[in-house]
Write a protein that holds these residues in place. Structure first.
Motif, PDB file in Angstrom:
ATOM      1  N   UNK A  74       0.988  -1.350  -0.015  1.00 52.63           N
ATOM      2  CA  UNK A  74       0.041  -0.034  -0.074  1.00 52.63           C
ATOM      3  C   UNK A  74       0.793   1.103  -0.055  1.00 52.63           C
ATOM      4  N   UNK A  75       1.908   1.134   0.765  1.00 49.15           N
ATOM      5  CA  UNK A  75       2.681   2.419   0.758  1.00 49.15           C
ATOM      6  C   UNK A  75       3.442   2.745  -0.570  1.00 49.15           C
ATOM      7  N   UNK A  76       3.886   1.405  -1.199  1.00 51.33           N
ATOM      8  CA  UNK A  76       4.337   1.746  -2.343  1.00 51.33           C
ATOM      9  C   UNK A  76       3.569   1.995  -3.404  1.00 51.33           C
ATOM     10  N   UNK A  77       2.301   1.797  -3.481  1.00 52.69           N
ATOM     11  CA  UNK A  77       1.353   2.300  -4.422  1.00 52.69           C
ATOM     12  C   UNK A  77       0.990   3.762  -4.284  1.00 52.69           C
ATOM     13  N   UNK A  78       0.770   4.024  -2.962  1.00 42.63           N
ATOM     14  CA  UNK A  78       0.500   5.265  -2.565  1.00 42.63           C
ATOM     15  C   UNK A  78       1.501   6.427  -3.147  1.00 42.63           C
ATOM     16  N   UNK A  79       2.872   5.910  -2.917  1.00 42.81           N
ATOM     17  CA  UNK A  79       3.875   6.907  -3.414  1.00 42.81           C
ATOM     18  C   UNK A  79       3.889   6.785  -4.807  1.00 42.81           C
ATOM     19  N   UNK A  80       3.773   5.909  -5.461  1.00 41.98           N
ATOM     20  CA  UNK A  80       3.753   5.842  -7.022  1.00 41.98           C
ATOM     21  C   UNK A  80       2.487   6.775  -7.568  1.00 41.98           C
ATOM     22  N   UNK A 126       6.836   8.958   2.752  1.00 37.81           N
ATOM     23  CA  UNK A 126       6.675   7.658   2.415  1.00 37.81           C
ATOM     24  C   UNK A 126       7.860   7.073   1.639  1.00 37.81           C
ATOM     25  N   UNK A 127       8.378   7.887   0.750  1.00 35.65           N
ATOM     26  CA  UNK A 127       9.367   7.052   0.108  1.00 35.65           C
ATOM     27  C   UNK A 127      10.375   6.394   0.730  1.00 35.65           C
ATOM     28  N   UNK A 128      10.949   7.658   1.877  1.00 36.98           N
ATOM     29  CA  UNK A 128      12.020   7.198   2.509  1.00 36.98           C
ATOM     30  C   UNK A 128      11.694   6.005   3.628  1.00 36.98           C
ATOM     31  N   UNK A 129      10.614   6.039   3.963  1.00 39.73           N
ATOM     32  CA  UNK A 129       9.775   4.966   5.080  1.00 39.73           C
ATOM     33  C   UNK A 129       9.904   3.867   4.113  1.00 39.73           C
ATOM     34  N   UNK A 130       9.536   3.821   2.877  1.00 38.83           N
ATOM     35  CA  UNK A 130       9.773   2.577   2.040  1.00 38.83           C
ATOM     36  C   UNK A 130      11.012   2.019   2.062  1.00 38.83           C
TER      37      UNK A 130
END
Length: 301
Positions: free
Chosen positions: A2-8, A228-232
């Motif tokens: 979900x974090x990946x998709x939200x970032x994209x 979010x990206x850096x959390x990813x």
């Protein structure tokens, strides 16, 4: 996932919103207010987390350089690009910034590029040529395509150079939020200066869509998405997280088809595939060689 998709999705959708901002006010003015808002949010966040904002004198020049390149020139160029060509195409060209960053890093560090790097650069550049060459061949005196492509290429180059400087600043041990706060402020100052020299009106467009777009780009597409990206990066590692950057142009192209009437031609499809393939090779190779400490160790986000 979900974090990946939200970032994209957030980064990919920013291109369409940027296109609206670019025609509603002068690009330099829009970028100046966007970066000023980003800077304020980052400083407030640092204050809330009690993160020191002081930067050593040896790092200040590098912070300003990152701001001018990454948050000033690259964004102004991209805004100009989206006022001439569909935002999806502009985002696709901008995605070659990873290729520019890899090439710039090799030149600055005077290292011999690996076979993987050369392959990725060659494939990505070939894909870019496939996308833009038909536009240049169909160029007419009234066409906006050529200046739009040139602005997008300039944005990719400045983003690539700014990324190399950003990597240097992160390796200096500076928190990402502090880097973003000061460099975004430097980008805002540079953009205001650009607008003054150009003699444009410094007042933003005071309309509900413009203000909403400005807040969306500054808060969601910049501050929140970077967090979010850096959390990813910390959760799945830099190599896997970097592929989010390769997926962003796909979202931008899809939204450009929906809202801007972009027609996917064979050259655009083939060139897009080559550019994304080149990005994956370059990003995957650079992250595979990078030590674990090269990822942002402190995000304070």
């Amino acid at each position: 996932m979900l974090l990946f998709l939200a970032t994209v999705v957030l980064w990919g959708s920013a291109a369409v919103v940027t296109a609206h901002q670019a025609v509603s006010a002068d690009p330099a003015v829009s970028v100046a207010y966007r970066m000023l808002l980003v800077s304020i949010v980052m400083f407030v966040w640092c204050f809330a987390r009690k993160t020191p904002l002081r930067v050593a004198g040896t790092n200040r020049g590098w912070i300003v350089l990152q701001g001018v390149l990454f948050f000033g020139l690259s964004f102004i160029s991209f805004y100009h690009a989206t006022s001439h060509i569909p935002s999806g195409i502009a985002a696709l060209i901008l995605s070659t910034s990873s290729l520019a960053a890899a090439l710039t890093a090799s030149l600055v560090l005077r290292t011999h590029p690996s076979a993987h790097l050369l392959a990725g650069l060659s494939i990505g550049i070939a894909g870019l040529a496939v996308v833009v060459l038909p536009q240049f061949l169909a160029f007419s005196a009234t066409s906006d395509t050529v200046p739009g492509v040139l602005w997008a290429v300039a944005a990719a180059f400045c983003t690539g150079c700014g990324t190399v400087v950003a990597a240097r600043n992160q390796r200096a041990g500076l928190p990402v939020t502090v880097i973003m706060g000061w460099s975004a402020l430097a980008g805002a100052a540079f953009s205001f200066g650009w607008a003054v020299v150009a003699g444009v009106d410094l007042r933003p467009a005071v309309t509900a869509p413009y203000i909403a777009g400005l807040v969306y780009l500054a808060i969601l597409a910049s501050c929140v998405t970077f967090a979010m990206y850096f959390s990813l990066v910390h959760r799945i590692g830099p190599a896997a997280a970097a592929y989010a950057l390769s997926a962003v142009p796909l979202v931008a192209l899809a939204l450009s088809m929906m809202f801007e009437g972009l027609q996917l031609t064979a050259p655009i499809i083939a060139g897009s595939a080559a550019i994304l393939w080149g990005n994956v090779i370059v990003l995957g190779n650079s992250n595979a060689k990078a030590p674990a400490s090269s990822s942002p160790a402190r995000t304070d986000a």
